[in-house]
Each structure stands twice: as C-alpha cells, then as structure tokens.
Write a protein that holds these residues in place. Sequence first.
Motif, PDB file in Angstrom:
ATOM      1  N   GLY A 257      39.372 -37.830  19.228  1.00  0.00           N
ATOM      2  CA  GLY A 257      40.290 -37.839  18.096  1.00  0.00           C
ATOM      3  C   GLY A 257      41.293 -36.711  18.119  1.00  0.00           C
ATOM      4  N   ASP A 258      41.758 -36.348  19.282  1.00  0.00           N
ATOM      5  CA  ASP A 258      42.742 -35.270  19.389  1.00  0.00           C
ATOM      6  C   ASP A 258      43.656 -35.539  20.582  1.00  0.00           C
ATOM      7  N   GLY A 259      44.959 -35.448  20.326  1.00  0.00           N
ATOM      8  CA  GLY A 259      45.936 -35.794  21.346  1.00  0.00           C
ATOM      9  C   GLY A 259      45.827 -34.967  22.616  1.00  0.00           C
TER      10      GLY A 259
ATOM     11  N   LEU B 227      42.888 -36.132  24.572  1.00  0.00           N
ATOM     12  CA  LEU B 227      43.159 -37.450  25.166  1.00  0.00           C
ATOM     13  C   LEU B 227      44.019 -37.307  26.415  1.00  0.00           C
ATOM     14  N   LYS B 228      45.030 -36.443  26.328  1.00  0.00           N
ATOM     15  CA  LYS B 228      45.898 -36.239  27.495  1.00  0.00           C
ATOM     16  C   LYS B 228      45.107 -35.662  28.664  1.00  0.00           C
TER      17      LYS B 228
ATOM     18  N   ILE C 185      49.758 -41.890  22.143  1.00  0.00           N
ATOM     19  CA  ILE C 185      48.638 -40.940  22.185  1.00  0.00           C
ATOM     20  C   ILE C 185      48.182 -40.594  20.770  1.00  0.00           C
TER      21      ILE C 185
ATOM     22  N   ALA D 227      44.584 -41.196  19.032  1.00  0.00           N
ATOM     23  CA  ALA D 227      43.795 -40.113  18.432  1.00  0.00           C
ATOM     24  C   ALA D 227      43.410 -40.474  17.000  1.00  0.00           C
TER      25      ALA D 227
ATOM     26  N   PHE E 244      40.590 -42.975  16.921  1.00  0.00           N
ATOM     27  CA  PHE E 244      39.269 -42.402  17.193  1.00  0.00           C
ATOM     28  C   PHE E 244      38.797 -41.515  16.050  1.00  0.00           C
TER      29      PHE E 244
END
Lengths: 118, 118
Positions: free
Chosen positions: A40-42, A45-46, B29, B33, B36
Amino acid sequence: MEDRVCLCKNIDPAEMLNTQKALPADDVINHMADFFKVFGDGTRLKILYFLMHHELCVADLSTLVNMQQSTVSHQLKLLRLNRLVKYRKEGITVYYSLDDSHVKSIFELALLHLKEQR
Amino acid sequence: MEDRVCLCKNIDPAEMLNTQKALPADDVINHMADFFKVFGDGTRLKILYFLMHHELCVADLSTLVNMQQSTVSHQLKLLRLNRLVKYRKEGITVYYSLDDSHVKSIFELALLHLKEQR
DNA sequence: TATATATGTGAATACGTATTCATATATAGG
DNA sequence: CCTATATATGAATACGTATTCACATATATA
C-alpha cells in the motif's frame, strides 16, 4: 459492545455463529493486513516492480525510484521483514532481489481490478 | 535529487532507462497503492470476508466484526469508493455485498504467502 | 405529525508511518 | 591506519487514518 452474543437483525443466529467461527483467527487477519500494507505504498510498489526485472543494488534502486538512499534503505528493511525481498552482499554493495513468487500475480490482480473500473 | 539523469552504479544506463520507461505511470502506481491500502486493515478484511459468504446489513456486519456501527459505516464507505462492495436498500436497512470478482483470489494469494513463511 | 429504527457523516483524537537529516557501520584500497 | 564509498539506522517531523462520539438523515409505522 453490548453484552448480548449476537444482535442478529437479518440473518439466522445459527448461521451467523457458523460464519463467525469460519473467520480466520485474529493473528492471521492481522498478518494478512500487514502483508497488504506493504503493497500500500507507491515507493515500495516501484521497488518491487524494478526487482521483478533486475537484481539491483540500493544506489541503483534509489536512482530508479527517484528517492533518497536512506528512504530506500528503510523501505527495503520493511520488505525484508515481510520476506518479500532477499539480499546478497558483494564487498561493499548490497544486491536486492525478489523473495516471493506471488508478487507478480498480486500485481496483476490489482491491475485487473483497476482496469475493470471506469 | 542530483541533476544527473542516472547514477547507474551497477547496471547498464541504457537498460536502466528501458526499465524506468516500463514502470507504470505514477497515477497507476498510486491507484494500485490505494487499492492495496484498502486491504491493509483488519476490520475491512473481516468485512470483506463476511461479505464473501453473505449479503449482510450494516447492523449484522457490525455485530460480526465486533465494532461500532459507525466504524463499519465509515469502512463500508471506503470499500464502496474503491468499488469493492455494492449495496441495496430495502426500506430502512441497507444490504452490502461484494462487487469485485478478484477479492477471493487476492485473499488466497495473501494466505499462500503467509503459509510459506515460518 | 410524532416516534422509533437503521444508517451515514463531520469533528476530534490518538496512533501509525513515510520521509528526511545526521550519523553510524562496514568494507575496500592506498 | 586513514580515507572513500555503500548501506543501515535512530530521531524528528509531517501527514495519514482508524475509531469514537454526537448528531444528522432517511424511512417505516402508529
């Protein structure tokens, strides 16, 4: 909460009890929530996305995600604790790579969900 | 950040550029996020879990998750905004149900991941 | 219309967390 | 041993968010 066992406005009390019993235990639920929080965090995720394609050192990762090395280190620690990435030390540099076979499927499910919305 | 395009400590600059270009756009993205994040909370996970088995009104849901009705309403709003649940009004009561076919698969992937850890 | 019931919502609060800064640790090379 | 480099980490900060309280809204019924 009230001291009644069940308010049962609209479903059968017996069925409600069964449904309630089938719920995973609180610690399982909490582990699941923690697992999803990681996604849950960009920035994370990247990082995960890049690691899907390359094994990468911290410096290159911080360049790719365009964040400070410190930030990336902190996030990598979180990813490590949740066993989503592993690392390998070579002299002074540390190479990170994915440590979970489900990451890709999870990404794809999320993208599927997003596509189905307008 | 530096004003260089790429620090490129350990991977080929050209490949790095390609990797960077293949990254989904920032808004994608961020949507991922956010998606999620919705799953990153125990109360919401429980709500989703119960809705996998039953269509349920708010009162019954709040009994099942053992939380105040207000809390459940707030969380249902979030789930609605992310199009994970839909609702149906019948007189004074509101019945919620799942509005996404992927929720179950996502749950299963998370459980798989957790099982593979010690 | 008045009342009861189910749900929704805004404000307040307490807590979690992502990022940055400064610095520590570890390692390689001179 | 000293220096440079890569990474890790603790403290501080700013921001997000889950929950609760109090109340608003909506609907059915007397």
